[in-house]
Design a protein around this motif. Sequence first.
Motif, PDB file in Angstrom:
ATOM      1  N   GLU A   1       0.827  -1.207   0.000  1.00 45.09           N
ATOM      2  CA  GLU A   1       0.000   0.000   0.000  1.00 45.09           C
ATOM      3  C   GLU A   1       0.858   1.253   0.000  1.00 45.09           C
ATOM      4  O   GLU A   1       0.612   2.188  -0.769  1.00 45.09           O
ATOM      5  CB  GLU A   1      -0.914  -0.019   1.224  1.00 45.09           C
ATOM      6  CG  GLU A   1      -1.815   1.206   1.343  1.00 45.09           C
ATOM      7  CD  GLU A   1      -2.670   1.172   2.598  1.00 45.09           C
ATOM      8  OE1 GLU A   1      -3.251   2.227   2.935  1.00 45.09           O
ATOM      9  OE2 GLU A   1      -2.757   0.104   3.234  1.00 45.09           O
ATOM     10  N   TYR A   2       1.890   1.277   0.872  1.00 47.56           N
ATOM     11  CA  TYR A   2       2.792   2.434   0.910  1.00 47.56           C
ATOM     12  C   TYR A   2       3.587   2.559  -0.391  1.00 47.56           C
ATOM     13  O   TYR A   2       3.812   3.662  -0.896  1.00 47.56           O
ATOM     14  CB  TYR A   2       3.762   2.319   2.086  1.00 47.56           C
ATOM     15  CG  TYR A   2       3.139   2.571   3.432  1.00 47.56           C
ATOM     16  CD1 TYR A   2       2.501   3.776   3.728  1.00 47.56           C
ATOM     17  CD2 TYR A   2       3.185   1.602   4.434  1.00 47.56           C
ATOM     18  CE1 TYR A   2       1.934   4.005   4.969  1.00 47.56           C
ATOM     19  CE2 TYR A   2       2.620   1.821   5.682  1.00 47.56           C
ATOM     20  CZ  TYR A   2       1.992   3.024   5.940  1.00 47.56           C
ATOM     21  OH  TYR A   2       1.434   3.246   7.164  1.00 47.56           O
TER      22      TYR A   2
ATOM     23  N   LEU B   1       3.476   5.935  -2.780  1.00 55.40           N
ATOM     24  CA  LEU B   1       4.634   6.755  -3.133  1.00 55.40           C
ATOM     25  C   LEU B   1       4.881   6.756  -4.634  1.00 55.40           C
ATOM     26  O   LEU B   1       5.314   7.764  -5.199  1.00 55.40           O
ATOM     27  CB  LEU B   1       5.874   6.275  -2.383  1.00 55.40           C
ATOM     28  CG  LEU B   1       5.818   6.423  -0.860  1.00 55.40           C
ATOM     29  CD1 LEU B   1       7.098   5.894  -0.222  1.00 55.40           C
ATOM     30  CD2 LEU B   1       5.595   7.877  -0.456  1.00 55.40           C
ATOM     31  N   CYS B   2       4.616   5.632  -5.285  1.00 51.70           N
ATOM     32  CA  CYS B   2       4.724   5.603  -6.749  1.00 51.70           C
ATOM     33  C   CYS B   2       3.749   6.603  -7.376  1.00 51.70           C
ATOM     34  O   CYS B   2       4.087   7.302  -8.342  1.00 51.70           O
ATOM     35  CB  CYS B   2       4.448   4.202  -7.288  1.00 51.70           C
ATOM     36  SG  CYS B   2       5.794   3.026  -7.041  1.00 51.70           S
ATOM     37  N   SER B   3       2.541   6.684  -6.811  1.00 49.64           N
ATOM     38  CA  SER B   3       1.548   7.618  -7.356  1.00 49.64           C
ATOM     39  C   SER B   3       1.994   9.065  -7.138  1.00 49.64           C
ATOM     40  O   SER B   3       1.704   9.935  -7.966  1.00 49.64           O
ATOM     41  CB  SER B   3       0.189   7.375  -6.708  1.00 49.64           C
ATOM     42  OG  SER B   3       0.180   7.732  -5.341  1.00 49.64           O
ATOM     43  N   GLU B   4       2.708   9.342  -6.040  1.00 54.17           N
ATOM     44  CA  GLU B   4       3.235  10.687  -5.807  1.00 54.17           C
ATOM     45  C   GLU B   4       4.204  11.099  -6.910  1.00 54.17           C
ATOM     46  O   GLU B   4       4.275  12.265  -7.297  1.00 54.17           O
ATOM     47  CB  GLU B   4       3.957  10.746  -4.456  1.00 54.17           C
ATOM     48  CG  GLU B   4       3.052  10.716  -3.247  1.00 54.17           C
ATOM     49  CD  GLU B   4       2.422  12.070  -2.954  1.00 54.17           C
ATOM     50  OE1 GLU B   4       2.349  12.919  -3.858  1.00 54.17           O
ATOM     51  OE2 GLU B   4       1.988  12.254  -1.809  1.00 54.17           O
TER      52      GLU B   4
ATOM     53  N   ASP C   1      -1.510  -5.890 -10.449  1.00 47.74           N
ATOM     54  CA  ASP C   1      -1.216  -7.260 -10.012  1.00 47.74           C
ATOM     55  C   ASP C   1       0.273  -7.446  -9.704  1.00 47.74           C
ATOM     56  O   ASP C   1       0.744  -8.553  -9.498  1.00 47.74           O
ATOM     57  CB  ASP C   1      -1.639  -8.273 -11.073  1.00 47.74           C
ATOM     58  CG  ASP C   1      -0.892  -8.059 -12.394  1.00 47.74           C
ATOM     59  OD1 ASP C   1      -0.904  -9.010 -13.210  1.00 47.74           O
ATOM     60  OD2 ASP C   1      -0.336  -6.973 -12.604  1.00 47.74           O
ATOM     61  N   GLU C   2       1.048  -6.336  -9.648  1.00 47.72           N
ATOM     62  CA  GLU C   2       2.483  -6.438  -9.386  1.00 47.72           C
ATOM     63  C   GLU C   2       2.723  -6.852  -7.947  1.00 47.72           C
ATOM     64  O   GLU C   2       2.078  -6.366  -7.024  1.00 47.72           O
ATOM     65  CB  GLU C   2       3.157  -5.093  -9.638  1.00 47.72           C
ATOM     66  CG  GLU C   2       4.667  -5.106  -9.445  1.00 47.72           C
ATOM     67  CD  GLU C   2       5.266  -3.729  -9.690  1.00 47.72           C
ATOM     68  OE1 GLU C   2       6.491  -3.612  -9.563  1.00 47.72           O
ATOM     69  OE2 GLU C   2       4.496  -2.790  -9.956  1.00 47.72           O
ATOM     70  N   LEU C   3       3.650  -7.776  -7.740  1.00 42.37           N
ATOM     71  CA  LEU C   3       4.018  -8.188  -6.403  1.00 42.37           C
ATOM     72  C   LEU C   3       5.151  -7.314  -5.927  1.00 42.37           C
ATOM     73  O   LEU C   3       6.143  -7.124  -6.628  1.00 42.37           O
ATOM     74  CB  LEU C   3       4.470  -9.660  -6.407  1.00 42.37           C
ATOM     75  CG  LEU C   3       3.396 -10.671  -6.798  1.00 42.37           C
ATOM     76  CD1 LEU C   3       4.004 -12.080  -6.803  1.00 42.37           C
ATOM     77  CD2 LEU C   3       2.212 -10.629  -5.841  1.00 42.37           C
ATOM     78  N   VAL C   4       5.030  -6.750  -4.715  1.00 42.74           N
ATOM     79  CA  VAL C   4       6.063  -5.878  -4.170  1.00 42.74           C
ATOM     80  C   VAL C   4       6.475  -6.394  -2.806  1.00 42.74           C
ATOM     81  O   VAL C   4       5.779  -7.161  -2.180  1.00 42.74           O
ATOM     82  CB  VAL C   4       5.565  -4.438  -4.074  1.00 42.74           C
ATOM     83  CG1 VAL C   4       5.275  -3.868  -5.429  1.00 42.74           C
ATOM     84  CG2 VAL C   4       4.337  -4.339  -3.191  1.00 42.74           C
TER      85      VAL C   4
END
Length: 262
Positions: A243-244, A248-251, A259-262
Amino acid sequence: MSIPVVQLSLDSIHKSFSSKDGPVPVLNGLTFDVMEQDFLSIIGPSGCGKSTIFNIIAGLLEADNGNMIYRGSKIQSLRGKVGYMMQKDLLFPWRTVLENVMLGLRVRGEDDANGVEKARDYLNTFGLSGFEKSYPQTLSGGMRQRVALIRTLLMDPDILLLDEPFSALDYQTRLYLESVLLDAVAKFKKTVILVTHDIDEAVALSKRVVALSGRPTVVKNVHQIDIERSSPIEARSHKNFGEYFHLLCSELDIQTRKDELV
């Protein structure tokens, strides 16, 4: 729970650079706080002025206007109170490991016997005991960065400024050094400001993340990262990590697959 205490405040910092076409504004009223024993990461687009911020804090550049307030007092810079570690280890190839980590202490004129004992303790803590007489060219990249980190910590700075110190290393080595860093920060009770392009690293290491806009740069948001992190690997396994990461990517307007695994 103790109330966080502000250690350093940057208040409306402006900075422009001259060019043949006139002033080029870089920082446009930058404002954020750094707490005591904070681990604060700064992220933003390439060229937005992240290194300029470090250079102003360290006293290598002067802001055009704005204020820096350190523990309640207005200051021009934190020269002498910060340790600055960069992506390149900047070790002197003709000096041994022990001589490299001792360099700052010797420049400062500390007693050599006490300094050597302290340096050996740090080398032992960071798993480099036995390499005191080795030269940098015989060390791996990760070992060299550990030497650079020891040299920085040995000066006992109030704040560590880390400018992408692990970005040139392979992923396995980076994970190990992130763990070494977190252990050192906790042991020596240091405040850290990290500049990174790696969102994964920012979430795994930071208590808070400052997201910057493109130039002229302002603070878009400051995000609290509420993750239990006994280690950087465990932080990446936390239920809120993804979620974080996506926040931050959206920022930074980074597009990621749902569906990306992080």
